[in-house]
Design a protein around this motif. Sequence first.
Motif, short mmCIF file in Angstrom:
data_model
loop_
_atom_site.label_atom_id
_atom_site.label_comp_id
_atom_site.label_asym_id
_atom_site.label_seq_id
_atom_site.Cartn_x
_atom_site.Cartn_y
_atom_site.Cartn_z
N ARG A 176 38.31 52.66 18.69
CA ARG A 176 38.83 51.48 19.37
C ARG A 176 37.72 50.73 20.10
N ASP A 178 47.05 49.61 24.24
CA ASP A 178 46.91 50.79 23.40
C ASP A 178 48.13 51.70 23.48
N ALA A 208 55.06 51.01 19.96
CA ALA A 208 54.12 50.48 18.97
C ALA A 208 54.79 49.44 18.09
N ASP A 267 49.25 47.87 14.04
CA ASP A 267 47.98 48.60 14.12
C ASP A 267 46.87 47.81 13.45
N SER A 281 44.50 51.75 11.90
CA SER A 281 45.28 52.89 12.41
C SER A 281 45.17 53.09 13.91
N HIS A 282 44.69 52.08 14.63
CA HIS A 282 44.77 52.06 16.09
C HIS A 282 46.02 51.25 16.42
N PHE A 283 47.00 51.92 17.03
CA PHE A 283 48.30 51.28 17.27
C PHE A 283 48.35 50.60 18.63
#
Length: 323
Positions: free
Chosen positions: A274, A260, A245, A248, A251-253
């Motif tokens: 997402r 993803d 990662a 983000d 908070s979607h990394f």
Amino acid sequence: MISGSKLSFAHLGLMTKVAKLYYEQNLRQPQIAERLGISQSRVSRLLTEAAEQGVVRISVVSPENVYPDLENQLQQLLGLRDVVIAHNDDASEDSIAQVIGVAGATYLDTTLVAKDRVGISSWSGTLLEVADSMTGRHVNATEVVQLQGGVGNARAQTLATRLTDRFARLTGAEPRFLAAPGLVGSREVRDTLLADSYLQETVQAWKNLSVLLLRIGSVEPSPLLIESGNTVSQEDLATLRTEGAIGDVCSHFFAADGSDVGQFLEERLIGLSRETLKSIDRRVGFAGGARKVEPIIGAAKGGWINVLVTDLTTAEAMLKRLQ
């Protein structure tokens, strides 16, 4: 310039005369037609032909501190719909946030329309600068919706609420808040919270959004995010780093190529999914600074954003990284 062998010198002369009257003397097409005793449609054709044949050459001179060539380069390299670059002399994060705030406010002042339903990230110092720089004179929207839970300490919660409320007041839109944590301990806790009828109104509103205003984060949380109480634990951060990662959005990394990562967090997240995020037509990312170069590139490559508002220092660093 074409030669008289292809067009008669009489025709070339008339074409040139029409072009000079229009471009140098600023006469309107009806005035030119009356003066020369020809039809207005012929004036229009002659002006078009003058441009095609090189009799008229039009160039655009960019004003100081405007960067259309660099914007176009980044737009093409990253496959974005649009790029806006703000001039900056100071590369500190506070200064960068301020100039992006002004540029972002101008962008929204000129692009938002009354039918827009706007989703906005909960935690972003840069978006706070955008809100504080907006005039609201020409901006309209239908709804402004918080995209992720944002309950932390009292001051941090005030900042999160201020974002949604400020944008709603500036645009005359109805605000929709998400009074819940951004990240909880388990799927069961998340499902219980999302079953609340008040939260469901906001969740359902996500499906009808037309514009997203997004914070692009790095794996290392900003001071504002730390203060919010919504940071990922050190254990989860270690796992995210292992998975590659680098940044983000809500908070979607994602990894450096935009793919993803961090799927283990999804079941604990109270926020826009997402899939729904990427289905929204216009996804505007606001970010700048040295630690955001890789996350911005990843966010663009992964389709998390399709419009970028950034600063000159960051844009130049991105171009160097991409070439």
